[in-house]
Design a protein around this motif. Structure first.
Motif, PDB file in Angstrom:
ATOM      1  N   ALA A 280       0.843  -1.200   0.000  1.00 25.53           N
ATOM      2  CA  ALA A 280       0.000   0.000   0.000  1.00 25.53           C
ATOM      3  C   ALA A 280       0.875   1.246   0.000  1.00 25.53           C
ATOM      4  CB  ALA A 280      -0.921  -0.017   1.215  1.00 25.53           C
ATOM      5  N   THR A 281       0.232   2.395  -0.016  1.00 25.47           N
ATOM      6  CA  THR A 281       0.941   3.656  -0.141  1.00 25.47           C
ATOM      7  C   THR A 281       0.859   4.479   1.145  1.00 25.47           C
ATOM      8  OG1 THR A 281      -1.008   4.869  -0.907  1.00 25.47           O
ATOM      9  CG2 THR A 281       0.312   3.751  -2.589  1.00 25.47           C
ATOM     10  N   ILE A 282       1.709   5.500   1.198  1.00 30.52           N
ATOM     11  CA  ILE A 282       1.479   6.631   2.071  1.00 30.52           C
ATOM     12  C   ILE A 282       1.234   7.823   1.156  1.00 30.52           C
ATOM     13  CG2 ILE A 282       2.824   5.718   3.983  1.00 30.52           C
ATOM     14  CD1 ILE A 282       5.108   7.611   3.224  1.00 30.52           C
ATOM     15  N   ALA A 283       0.397   8.755   1.599  1.00 33.33           N
ATOM     16  CA  ALA A 283       0.025   9.914   0.782  1.00 33.33           C
ATOM     17  C   ALA A 283       0.606  11.178   1.386  1.00 33.33           C
ATOM     18  CB  ALA A 283      -1.497  10.027   0.682  1.00 33.33           C
ATOM     19  N   LEU A 284       1.161  12.054   0.521  1.00 32.97           N
ATOM     20  CA  LEU A 284       1.749  13.318   0.932  1.00 32.97           C
ATOM     21  C   LEU A 284       0.763  14.436   0.611  1.00 32.97           C
ATOM     22  CD1 LEU A 284       4.168  11.366   0.811  1.00 32.97           C
ATOM     23  CD2 LEU A 284       5.536  13.253  -0.064  1.00 32.97           C
ATOM     24  N   VAL A 285       0.158  14.980   1.642  1.00 34.05           N
ATOM     25  CA  VAL A 285      -0.873  16.001   1.486  1.00 34.05           C
ATOM     26  C   VAL A 285      -0.266  17.383   1.698  1.00 34.05           C
ATOM     27  CG1 VAL A 285      -3.060  16.887   2.382  1.00 34.05           C
ATOM     28  CG2 VAL A 285      -2.669  14.411   2.249  1.00 34.05           C
ATOM     29  N   ASP A 286      -0.475  18.275   0.747  1.00 37.60           N
ATOM     30  CA  ASP A 286      -0.053  19.669   0.882  1.00 37.60           C
ATOM     31  C   ASP A 286      -1.162  20.414   1.612  1.00 37.60           C
ATOM     32  OD1 ASP A 286       0.648  22.313   0.677  1.00 37.60           O
ATOM     33  OD2 ASP A 286       0.774  22.359  -1.510  1.00 37.60           O
ATOM     34  N   PRO A 287      -0.937  20.864   2.859  1.00 33.15           N
ATOM     35  CA  PRO A 287      -2.008  21.509   3.618  1.00 33.15           C
ATOM     36  C   PRO A 287      -2.649  22.693   2.892  1.00 33.15           C
ATOM     37  CG  PRO A 287      -0.162  21.029   5.058  1.00 33.15           C
ATOM     38  CD  PRO A 287       0.302  20.752   3.657  1.00 33.15           C
ATOM     39  N   ALA A 288      -1.836  23.459   2.149  1.00 37.49           N
ATOM     40  CA  ALA A 288      -2.361  24.633   1.456  1.00 37.49           C
ATOM     41  C   ALA A 288      -3.257  24.257   0.281  1.00 37.49           C
ATOM     42  CB  ALA A 288      -1.217  25.516   0.965  1.00 37.49           C
ATOM     43  N   ALA A 289      -3.144  23.012  -0.187  1.00 39.13           N
ATOM     44  CA  ALA A 289      -3.914  22.566  -1.352  1.00 39.13           C
ATOM     45  C   ALA A 289      -5.163  21.788  -0.973  1.00 39.13           C
ATOM     46  CB  ALA A 289      -3.031  21.721  -2.269  1.00 39.13           C
ATOM     47  N   VAL A 290      -5.487  21.726   0.328  1.00 38.76           N
ATOM     48  CA  VAL A 290      -6.715  21.069   0.771  1.00 38.76           C
ATOM     49  C   VAL A 290      -7.818  22.128   0.780  1.00 38.76           C
ATOM     50  CG1 VAL A 290      -7.845  19.715   2.569  1.00 38.76           C
ATOM     51  CG2 VAL A 290      -5.396  19.441   2.168  1.00 38.76           C
ATOM     52  N   LEU A 291      -8.692  22.076  -0.221  1.00 41.94           N
ATOM     53  CA  LEU A 291      -9.683  23.118  -0.471  1.00 41.94           C
ATOM     54  C   LEU A 291     -11.091  22.529  -0.414  1.00 41.94           C
ATOM     55  CD1 LEU A 291      -7.849  24.654  -3.557  1.00 41.94           C
ATOM     56  CD2 LEU A 291      -7.667  25.393  -1.162  1.00 41.94           C
ATOM     57  N   PRO A 292     -12.117  23.387  -0.337  1.00 44.95           N
ATOM     58  CA  PRO A 292     -13.491  22.866  -0.347  1.00 44.95           C
ATOM     59  C   PRO A 292     -13.804  22.064  -1.599  1.00 44.95           C
ATOM     60  CG  PRO A 292     -13.470  25.140   0.396  1.00 44.95           C
ATOM     61  CD  PRO A 292     -12.081  24.842  -0.091  1.00 44.95           C
ATOM     62  N   THR A 293     -13.306  22.500  -2.752  1.00 42.55           N
ATOM     63  CA  THR A 293     -13.429  21.756  -4.007  1.00 42.55           C
ATOM     64  C   THR A 293     -12.131  21.930  -4.784  1.00 42.55           C
ATOM     65  OG1 THR A 293     -14.388  23.670  -5.165  1.00 42.55           O
ATOM     66  CG2 THR A 293     -15.929  22.111  -4.137  1.00 42.55           C
ATOM     67  N   GLY A 294     -11.845  20.955  -5.645  1.00 41.32           N
ATOM     68  CA  GLY A 294     -10.670  21.064  -6.499  1.00 41.32           C
ATOM     69  C   GLY A 294      -9.347  20.907  -5.786  1.00 41.32           C
ATOM     70  N   SER A 295      -9.301  20.173  -4.672  1.00 41.04           N
ATOM     71  CA  SER A 295      -8.038  19.949  -3.960  1.00 41.04           C
ATOM     72  C   SER A 295      -7.051  19.194  -4.842  1.00 41.04           C
ATOM     73  CB  SER A 295      -8.285  19.164  -2.672  1.00 41.04           C
ATOM     74  OG  SER A 295      -9.115  19.882  -1.786  1.00 41.04           O
TER      75      SER A 295
END
Length: 408
Positions: free
Chosen positions: A182-197
């Motif tokens: 399986a994977t680990i996911a790298l999330v950019d906090p600034a790119a977590v948006l209501p839509t279109g993340s």
């Protein structure tokens, strides 16, 4: 005959509501609506002087908010995306500045058969939600893989990383190691948006990765407890590659049939030691970060399955919660011996899961409960393990994140 009669009645009813001949129709005029179409009515949340504990209630779709000074539950906040189905908020983390809260939605398949029977069994993609600490409203969300496990934020706040405890992937690909991992996911906090993340980058890591810790302060490396391979994976997050997979025992790892089952990974305050809770072999083992190797001389055998322990600030002590039998042990790492132990009845604390150190005198212990009724958070004396306060939370509490109080 019946139809004709009904039509006559309908016609009479219509005439009754029409204005009489010569009367003007009644007209109502309203001022334009000046408010918000969908007002946010969530009440603000103030961090208490003693700090705020945020507990994920996995099978209640809520967060329980605990005043860590008094041990009182001050609020229960609904979370998730599905107003009807089960979202399963699993783990939680907070950015270092204390502005945002991140939770992983795991969409568990409810099952029976003991603790964690359904964990890792989902086939539905998970989500990470970004919440405001002000009132826990949703600020954004992004889709990740199925069965998000641990979620951690780097000390510098630049990245959020999610593991995927995907046992289904392993079961469906028993002869294909690459597909089973399986994977680990790298999330950019600034790119977590209501839509279109922005879709997070994924790094294929190992079979059923769960517990995870990031190097400090930049979080450039992830140390991952790989339950399904009996290894610690060392991952370079900048280069997005696995640097090493190190067996937790010199005898080697066991692909797909864990003999040790590393489930949790906790980094010491000085960043030099990783404590691994092995739920199959029932022991805690230690990884030397500087040597990039296991330290077998420090293994702690536990009677029950150890879950998420906690270090003291000087890394002299380790609090170890364990299940079946349910107990909490305070271990002296320098002397290599048990300081004290507390065994729990089911009424006191069923299935101890995670320890969080609060201050010099107290720790918090999350008790899962039976996954049907409510769970608990106990505030305990750090040395005697005596209960000082307790709070009843939701069904299957699974993690606790701490926000220090003002000035702490």
């Amino acid at each position: 005959m019946i139809t004709t009669h009904l039509r006559a009645l309908a016609g009479a009813a219509l005439l009754a509501v029409l204005p009489a001949c010569g009367e003007a129709p009644i007209e109502y005029r309203y001022d334009p609506f000046a408010g918000d179409a969908f007002p946010d009515r969530r009440e603000p949340v103030a961090v208490p002087p003693g700090g705020l504990g945020i507990v994920t209630d996995s099978l209640s779709d809520t967060l329980s908010l605990i005043d860590l000074g008094t041990g009182e539950k001050i609020r229960r906040v609904p979370v998730g995306r599905d107003p009807v189905g089960l979202d399963g908020p699993h783990h939680v983390t907070v950015d270092p500045a204390g502005r945002f809260v991140y939770i992983g939605l795991s969409y568990p398949i409810v099952a029976t058969g003991g603790p964690h029977a359904s964990h890792g069994a989902s086939i539905q993609p998970g989500y990470v939600q970004k919440l405001s600490l002000d009132d826990f409203r949703i600020l954004g969300q992004v889709r990740v893989d199925a069965n998000p496990g641990e979620i951690v934020a780097s000390d510098d706040g630049r990245r959020v990383v999610v593991s995927h405890f995907d046992l289904q992937r392993a079961l469906k690909n028993p002869g294909n190691l690459d597909r089973a991992r399986a994977t680990i996911a790298l999330v950019d906090p600034a790119a977590v948006l209501p839509t279109g993340s922005t879709d997070p980058a994924r790094i294929t890591t190992c079979i059923a990765p769960h517990g995870m810790a990031l190097s400090r302060p930049d979080g450039a490396r992830a140390y991952v407890a790989c339950y399904g391979e009996d290894v610690v994976a060392v991952v370079d997050l900048d280069k997005r590659e696995v640097l090493d997979r190190i067996p937790v025992d010199p005898s080697g790892g066991s692909i797909g049939d864990p003999q040790y089952g590393p489930y949790s990974a906790i980094l010491s305050p000085d960043g030099k030691t990783l404590a691994l809770g092995n739920t199959v072999s029932k022991d805690v083992r230690f990884f030397d970060v500087e040597a990039n190797a296991m330290d077998p001389a420090r293994t702690i055998d536990t009677l029950g399955a150890p879950f998420f322990p906690a270090f003291s600030p000087d890394a002299k002590y380790l609090w170890i919660p364990m299940q079946s039998p349910d107990a909490l042990v305070l271990w002296d790492l320098e002397a290599g011996q048990e300081v004290t132990r507390r065994d729990f009845t089911a009424d006191e604390c069923k299935w101890p899961h995670v320890v969080e150190r609060l201050d010099d005198t107290r720790i918090a212990l999350v008790c899962e409960g039976d996954h049907v009724a409510t769970g608990k958070v106990l505030l305990l004396d750090a040395m005697t393990l005596e209960t000082k306060n307790e709070a009843i939370v939701g069904v299957y509490p699974d993690a606790l994140a701490r926000i220090p109080g003002p000035g702490l």
